[in-house]
Design a protein around this motif. Structure first.
Motif, short mmCIF file in Angstrom:
data_model
loop_
_atom_site.label_atom_id
_atom_site.label_comp_id
_atom_site.label_asym_id
_atom_site.label_seq_id
_atom_site.Cartn_x
_atom_site.Cartn_y
_atom_site.Cartn_z
N VAL A 35 0.88 -1.24 0.14
CA VAL A 35 -0.16 -0.05 -0.11
C VAL A 35 0.89 0.83 -0.02
N ALA A 36 2.11 1.62 0.31
CA ALA A 36 3.29 2.94 -0.12
C ALA A 36 4.76 2.04 -0.02
N LEU A 37 5.35 3.30 -0.44
CA LEU A 37 6.33 2.74 -0.56
C LEU A 37 7.00 3.67 0.03
N ALA A 38 8.01 3.75 0.82
CA ALA A 38 8.83 5.43 1.59
C ALA A 38 10.15 5.34 1.67
N ARG A 39 10.87 7.02 0.90
CA ARG A 39 12.46 7.20 0.64
C ARG A 39 12.95 6.87 1.91
N ASN A 40 12.80 7.17 2.41
CA ASN A 40 13.11 7.49 4.17
C ASN A 40 12.25 7.06 5.54
N GLY A 41 13.01 6.73 6.49
CA GLY A 41 12.04 6.46 7.87
C GLY A 41 11.18 7.44 8.79
N ASP A 59 14.04 -1.20 5.06
CA ASP A 59 15.74 -0.24 5.38
C ASP A 59 16.73 -0.37 6.75
N VAL A 60 17.67 -0.89 6.70
CA VAL A 60 18.39 -0.32 8.47
C VAL A 60 18.96 0.61 8.24
N HIS A 61 19.45 1.77 6.96
CA HIS A 61 20.15 2.46 7.06
C HIS A 61 19.58 3.24 5.71
N MET A 62 18.91 4.11 6.54
CA MET A 62 18.27 5.28 5.60
C MET A 62 19.40 6.72 5.77
N PRO A 63 18.59 7.87 5.47
CA PRO A 63 19.54 9.18 5.73
C PRO A 63 18.26 9.54 6.64
N GLY A 64 18.63 10.36 7.52
CA GLY A 64 17.72 11.14 8.20
C GLY A 64 17.05 9.70 9.49
N LEU A 65 16.19 9.30 9.14
CA LEU A 65 15.85 8.87 10.51
C LEU A 65 15.78 7.62 10.00
N SER A 66 16.83 6.61 9.99
CA SER A 66 16.84 5.02 10.29
C SER A 66 15.49 4.12 9.78
N GLY A 67 15.91 3.01 9.54
CA GLY A 67 14.98 1.90 9.64
C GLY A 67 14.60 1.75 11.55
N VAL A 68 15.43 1.84 12.23
CA VAL A 68 16.04 1.31 13.65
C VAL A 68 14.96 2.20 14.34
N GLU A 69 15.15 3.74 14.08
CA GLU A 69 13.87 4.74 14.83
C GLU A 69 12.76 4.82 14.17
N ALA A 70 12.77 4.26 13.26
CA ALA A 70 11.68 4.25 12.61
C ALA A 70 10.48 3.00 12.93
N ALA A 71 11.41 2.06 13.24
CA ALA A 71 10.37 1.01 13.99
C ALA A 71 10.05 1.41 15.72
#
Length: 280
Positions: A35-41, A59-71
């Protein structure tokens, strides 16, 4: 969105990797609706709040907000699957059953295993582990792998690269910005340009706003510490982050110009380095 079908979000800063994973998922799990594609956390969190998917591939390592931080922000509200290029050591913390991970490049057989686990969890939800504690453990493993040397380093002088293990590429650069000392993530750098005895660091903040800083380390010394798969020299005085490139236009006399995603300026590509961009 069909309420009877499971739904998913994919977050990765590389467009080709987002599309590739979506294609593999369509084959491995036809019932799943992406339902959605995102370019960063940050965008991943925003789209999660909008669509509330059942599964998030981050993705674990994304600019700005990482995947871990988004999780951390998504928490228990979705099944979480991390997608990572890090080696086996760096993903030890994932192997607890509460979270799953996929290694890049994603293999069909490994994805099938992940899909089977996700389908089982969605059919029969079970109590989940302490997500916050698990994410802290994952972040700790990744931090140790990427930036922590075996022994405590001597604190570097102002305006010099933060210490990094010799086997790993540089991940952070310390630079003076106004009256403060800024720790700039290498992934947020758009390009580096030699400026006499200094190097100009052109980067963007979490909102995509461009910023600049000077460090006292020569460009050639910084280039030797950067990931060669991510940074390329385009001119004797310019090094560009390949992830920051929007497109490249060819000019006369076997030269070219690099157009960036976050900045208006165009960077020169001299004849000596044009071969790096012939396929772009």
């Amino acid at each position: 969105m069909n309420p009877t079908r499971p739904t998913a979000l994919i977050a990765d800063d590389e467009p080709l990797l987002r599309k590739s994973l979506a294609r593999l998922l369509n084959a491995a799990w036809p019932e799943l609706e992406i339902v959605a594609l995102a370019r960063n956390g940050r965008e991943a969190v925003e789209k999660f709040e909008q669509f509330r998917p059942d599964v998030c591939f981050l993705d674990v390592h994304m600019p700005g907000l990482s995947g871990v931080e988004a999780a951390r922000q998504i928490g228990r509200r979705a099944q979480l699957v991390f997608v990572t290029a890090f080696d086996r050591y760096a993903v030890q913390a994932f192997e607890h059953g509460a979270l799953d991970y996929l290694m890049k490049p994603v293999e069909t057989a490994r994805l099938a295993d992940t899909v089977a686990r996700l389908q089982e969890r969605l059919r029969a939800p079970q109590p989940r582990a302490d997500i916050d504690a698990l994410l802290e453990q994952i972040a700790s493993h990744l931090q140790k792998k990427l930036v922590a040397p075996a022994t405590p380093p001597i604190a570097p002088p102002r305006d010099e690269p933060a210490a990094a293990p010799s086997a790993a590429p540089l991940r952070w650069i310390r630079a003076s910005v106004g009256q403060s000392l800024r720790l700039i993530a290498v992934d947020d750098i758009d390009y580096l340009r030699s400026d006499e005895k200094y190097t100009r660091i052109a980067w963007h903040d979490d909102a995509g706003k461009p910023a600049d800083a000077l460090v006292r380390t020569p460009l050639k010394d910084l280039l030797a510490q950067l990931d060669a798969n991510q940074f390329a020299q385009t001119h004797r005085s310019v090094v560009v982050n390949l992830h920051a490139i929007r497109h490249v236009t060819r000019g006369d006399n076997e030269t070219a110009l690099v157009h960036l995603k976050h900045r208006a300026e165009r960077l020169p590509v001299s004849r000596s380095y044009l071969h790096l961009f012939r396929q772009m």
